[in-house]
Design a protein around this motif. Sequence first.
Motif, PDB file in Angstrom:
ATOM      1  N   GLY A  35       0.266  -1.189   0.005  1.00 56.72           N
ATOM      2  CA  GLY A  35       0.099   0.306  -0.306  1.00 56.72           C
ATOM      3  C   GLY A  35       0.674   1.394   0.594  1.00 56.72           C
ATOM      4  O   GLY A  35       2.013   1.363  -0.045  1.00 56.72           O
ATOM      5  N   LYS A  36       0.013   2.504   0.335  1.00 55.59           N
ATOM      6  CA  LYS A  36       0.740   3.384  -0.136  1.00 55.59           C
ATOM      7  C   LYS A  36       1.106   4.565   1.311  1.00 55.59           C
ATOM      8  O   LYS A  36       1.156   4.133   2.479  1.00 55.59           O
ATOM      9  N   VAL A  37       2.835   4.556   1.189  1.00 50.80           N
ATOM     10  CA  VAL A  37       3.659   5.383   1.964  1.00 50.80           C
ATOM     11  C   VAL A  37       3.488   6.957   1.887  1.00 50.80           C
ATOM     12  O   VAL A  37       4.263   7.139   0.858  1.00 50.80           O
ATOM     13  N   LYS A  38       3.687   7.522   3.048  1.00 50.45           N
ATOM     14  CA  LYS A  38       3.302   9.306   2.873  1.00 50.45           C
ATOM     15  C   LYS A  38       5.074   9.480   2.547  1.00 50.45           C
ATOM     16  O   LYS A  38       5.663   9.967   3.487  1.00 50.45           O
ATOM     17  N   ASN A  39       4.819  10.896   1.704  1.00 49.46           N
ATOM     18  CA  ASN A  39       6.375  11.091   1.694  1.00 49.46           C
ATOM     19  C   ASN A  39       6.167  12.594   2.909  1.00 49.46           C
ATOM     20  O   ASN A  39       6.048  13.395   2.388  1.00 49.46           O
ATOM     21  N   THR A  40       6.246  12.351   4.062  1.00 50.95           N
ATOM     22  CA  THR A  40       7.084  13.187   4.676  1.00 50.95           C
ATOM     23  C   THR A  40       7.952  13.260   6.121  1.00 50.95           C
ATOM     24  O   THR A  40       7.861  12.030   5.898  1.00 50.95           O
ATOM     25  N   LYS A  41       8.236  14.049   6.773  1.00 50.60           N
ATOM     26  CA  LYS A  41       9.220  13.833   8.025  1.00 50.60           C
ATOM     27  C   LYS A  41       8.551  13.857   9.016  1.00 50.60           C
ATOM     28  O   LYS A  41       9.340  13.218  10.722  1.00 50.60           O
ATOM     29  N   ASP A  42       7.176  14.346   9.499  1.00 48.94           N
ATOM     30  CA  ASP A  42       6.036  13.954  10.091  1.00 48.94           C
ATOM     31  C   ASP A  42       6.084  12.528  10.825  1.00 48.94           C
ATOM     32  O   ASP A  42       4.808  12.603   9.956  1.00 48.94           O
ATOM     33  N   PRO A  43       6.165  11.756  11.556  1.00 47.65           N
ATOM     34  CA  PRO A  43       5.790  10.561  11.763  1.00 47.65           C
ATOM     35  C   PRO A  43       3.720  10.937  12.102  1.00 47.65           C
ATOM     36  O   PRO A  43       3.371   9.620  11.659  1.00 47.65           O
ATOM     37  N   ASP A  44       3.748  11.360  12.492  1.00 47.85           N
ATOM     38  CA  ASP A  44       1.956  12.200  12.827  1.00 47.85           C
ATOM     39  C   ASP A  44       1.187  11.708  11.674  1.00 47.85           C
ATOM     40  O   ASP A  44       0.484  11.218  11.452  1.00 47.85           O
ATOM     41  N   VAL A  45       2.020  12.496  10.606  1.00 45.01           N
ATOM     42  CA  VAL A  45       1.030  12.972   9.305  1.00 45.01           C
ATOM     43  C   VAL A  45       1.499  11.441   8.568  1.00 45.01           C
ATOM     44  O   VAL A  45       0.414  11.124   8.238  1.00 45.01           O
ATOM     45  N   PHE A  46       2.147  10.930   8.740  1.00 46.12           N
ATOM     46  CA  PHE A  46       2.108   9.964   8.077  1.00 46.12           C
ATOM     47  C   PHE A  46       0.951   8.891   8.471  1.00 46.12           C
ATOM     48  O   PHE A  46       0.747   7.904   7.882  1.00 46.12           O
ATOM     49  N   PHE A  47       1.809   8.280  10.361  1.00 45.08           N
ATOM     50  CA  PHE A  47       1.123   7.582  10.765  1.00 45.08           C
ATOM     51  C   PHE A  47      -1.062   7.922   9.880  1.00 45.08           C
ATOM     52  O   PHE A  47      -1.886   7.261   9.820  1.00 45.08           O
ATOM     53  N   GLU A  48      -1.378   9.266   9.964  1.00 44.74           N
ATOM     54  CA  GLU A  48      -2.253   9.581  10.016  1.00 44.74           C
ATOM     55  C   GLU A  48      -2.795   8.552   8.147  1.00 44.74           C
ATOM     56  O   GLU A  48      -4.124   8.288   8.161  1.00 44.74           O
ATOM     57  N   SER A  49      -2.223   9.519   7.005  1.00 43.18           N
ATOM     58  CA  SER A  49      -2.107   8.808   6.064  1.00 43.18           C
ATOM     59  C   SER A  49      -2.300   7.600   5.657  1.00 43.18           C
ATOM     60  O   SER A  49      -3.159   7.006   4.543  1.00 43.18           O
ATOM     61  N   GLU A 146      22.414   6.563   7.417  1.00 43.11           N
ATOM     62  CA  GLU A 146      21.996   7.691   6.337  1.00 43.11           C
ATOM     63  C   GLU A 146      21.460   7.027   5.567  1.00 43.11           C
ATOM     64  O   GLU A 146      21.278   7.197   4.462  1.00 43.11           O
ATOM     65  N   ILE A 147      22.273   5.783   4.872  1.00 47.01           N
ATOM     66  CA  ILE A 147      21.882   4.981   3.754  1.00 47.01           C
ATOM     67  C   ILE A 147      20.503   4.934   4.150  1.00 47.01           C
ATOM     68  O   ILE A 147      19.403   4.457   2.406  1.00 47.01           O
ATOM     69  N   ALA A 148      19.695   4.121   5.130  1.00 48.48           N
ATOM     70  CA  ALA A 148      18.850   3.944   5.324  1.00 48.48           C
ATOM     71  C   ALA A 148      17.539   4.489   5.415  1.00 48.48           C
ATOM     72  O   ALA A 148      16.689   4.102   4.705  1.00 48.48           O
ATOM     73  N   ASP A 149      17.931   5.578   5.936  1.00 52.52           N
ATOM     74  CA  ASP A 149      16.963   6.954   5.363  1.00 52.52           C
ATOM     75  C   ASP A 149      16.797   7.330   3.940  1.00 52.52           C
ATOM     76  O   ASP A 149      15.676   7.535   3.646  1.00 52.52           O
ATOM     77  N   ASP A 150      18.117   7.387   3.311  1.00 49.54           N
ATOM     78  CA  ASP A 150      17.658   7.704   1.509  1.00 49.54           C
ATOM     79  C   ASP A 150      17.151   6.819   1.105  1.00 49.54           C
ATOM     80  O   ASP A 150      16.253   7.122   0.277  1.00 49.54           O
ATOM     81  N   ILE A 151      16.930   5.296   1.706  1.00 52.12           N
ATOM     82  CA  ILE A 151      16.401   4.597   1.211  1.00 52.12           C
ATOM     83  C   ILE A 151      14.934   4.909   0.717  1.00 52.12           C
ATOM     84  O   ILE A 151      13.872   4.502   0.492  1.00 52.12           O
ATOM     85  N   TRP A 152      14.614   4.334   2.156  1.00 56.46           N
ATOM     86  CA  TRP A 152      13.503   5.120   3.047  1.00 56.46           C
ATOM     87  C   TRP A 152      12.446   6.191   1.404  1.00 56.46           C
ATOM     88  O   TRP A 152      11.254   6.424   1.560  1.00 56.46           O
ATOM     89  N   ASP A 153      13.547   7.135   1.762  1.00 61.71           N
ATOM     90  CA  ASP A 153      12.388   8.485   1.797  1.00 61.71           C
ATOM     91  C   ASP A 153      12.606   7.967   0.036  1.00 61.71           C
ATOM     92  O   ASP A 153      11.382   8.353  -0.704  1.00 61.71           O
ATOM     93  N   ALA A 154      13.593   7.072  -0.692  1.00 61.97           N
ATOM     94  CA  ALA A 154      13.235   7.272  -2.605  1.00 61.97           C
ATOM     95  C   ALA A 154      12.417   6.123  -2.398  1.00 61.97           C
ATOM     96  O   ALA A 154      10.855   5.604  -3.093  1.00 61.97           O
ATOM     97  N   LEU A 155      11.889   5.304  -1.488  1.00 58.09           N
ATOM     98  CA  LEU A 155      10.162   4.440  -1.401  1.00 58.09           C
ATOM     99  C   LEU A 155       9.551   5.273  -1.656  1.00 58.09           C
ATOM    100  O   LEU A 155       8.243   4.822  -2.088  1.00 58.09           O
ATOM    101  N   CYS A 156       9.614   6.416  -1.024  1.00 56.35           N
ATOM    102  CA  CYS A 156       8.153   6.843  -0.074  1.00 56.35           C
ATOM    103  C   CYS A 156       7.799   8.178  -1.738  1.00 56.35           C
ATOM    104  O   CYS A 156       7.035   8.903  -1.778  1.00 56.35           O
ATOM    105  N   LEU A 157       8.311   8.313  -2.854  1.00 55.55           N
ATOM    106  CA  LEU A 157       8.623   8.868  -4.042  1.00 55.55           C
ATOM    107  C   LEU A 157       8.228   8.877  -4.866  1.00 55.55           C
ATOM    108  O   LEU A 157       7.121   7.232  -4.928  1.00 55.55           O
TER     109      LEU A 157
END
Length: 303
Positions: A35-49, A146-157
């Motif tokens: 399913g969908k993963v929202k591209n955001t740095k705010d955990p609260d916004v992410f969990f709501e989406s 940093e690598i893990a965070d970069d991959i996560w960001d890429a997944l959310c694009l």
Amino acid sequence: MSYLHVLNGDAVLTAFNQSSLPGDIVVCREVLCEGKVKNTKDPDVFFESRAKHLEFHYGIDKQSYYTQVVQELEKIKPSGSLQEIILWFDNDLFCQFNLLFMIHLIRQRFKALPLITLVDLPRHPTPENYATLFETRTTLTETDLEIADDIWDALCLDTPQALELFSHMNNGHFKHMATAITAHLSRFPNTENGLSSIQEFFLQRLQMGDYRWYDLYKLFWDSLPVYGFGDFQLDVMTNRMIKAGVLEQDDQMLRITSLGSEILANEENYMDYAPMEHRWLGGVRLKTSRWRWNKKLQRLVSM
């Protein structure tokens, strides 16, 4: 020394508790490869989406999501006594994408990070395995995080191009990540008939004969353990294939339809029959995505 153990799912919880390792436990009950993963740095916004998406498209009650998933993950927070976070994750796609999010969440919540270590968890570990695995855990460096965070960001694009780059890179101590990413990318509709790798696997097996659903699932688990999917994810996929008219179910038996056979023979395209309006792979909405999986090249191409 104060430890916080992060486990991926309740399936390993009983065996872990029997290991008598010291420390507190957090269970990650998310399914972030689905399913969908929202591209955001705010955990609260992410969990709501995430809660809205899972409730509307997967039938997972929003309140249950917050109770079972979000409240459990709220235990991951700074504490004066906490000295090490140990991440216990398997090598399959399911676990590896949850691992990425756990690291992302930790980096969001901690100004000063404790020691973070990773255990390369084997399948079906016994209580006796945990002590040895604990002693052989790997310390993650700042570069790893940093690598893990970069991959996560890429997944959310909303495009998979950046994520695909990581399938060809050295990802530090995340030695299973490139394989997991490739498995994820192969779930995009392919260039020949619009099927994902898993849908095609199911139709190919059913072309040879009918299967009880649980026998087909077991065959999938034995043949393609790289995905790590459970009953829930396979049920979702099977129901979508039934609605698209490529599968039929009679009690416990699954069989391929004539349309399914035509799609498998590349005479029809699955995307013409399956609604893609609310289908997401990470941050990519399949209805509007031009990216397709090329089986021969083993990479995505733009159509």
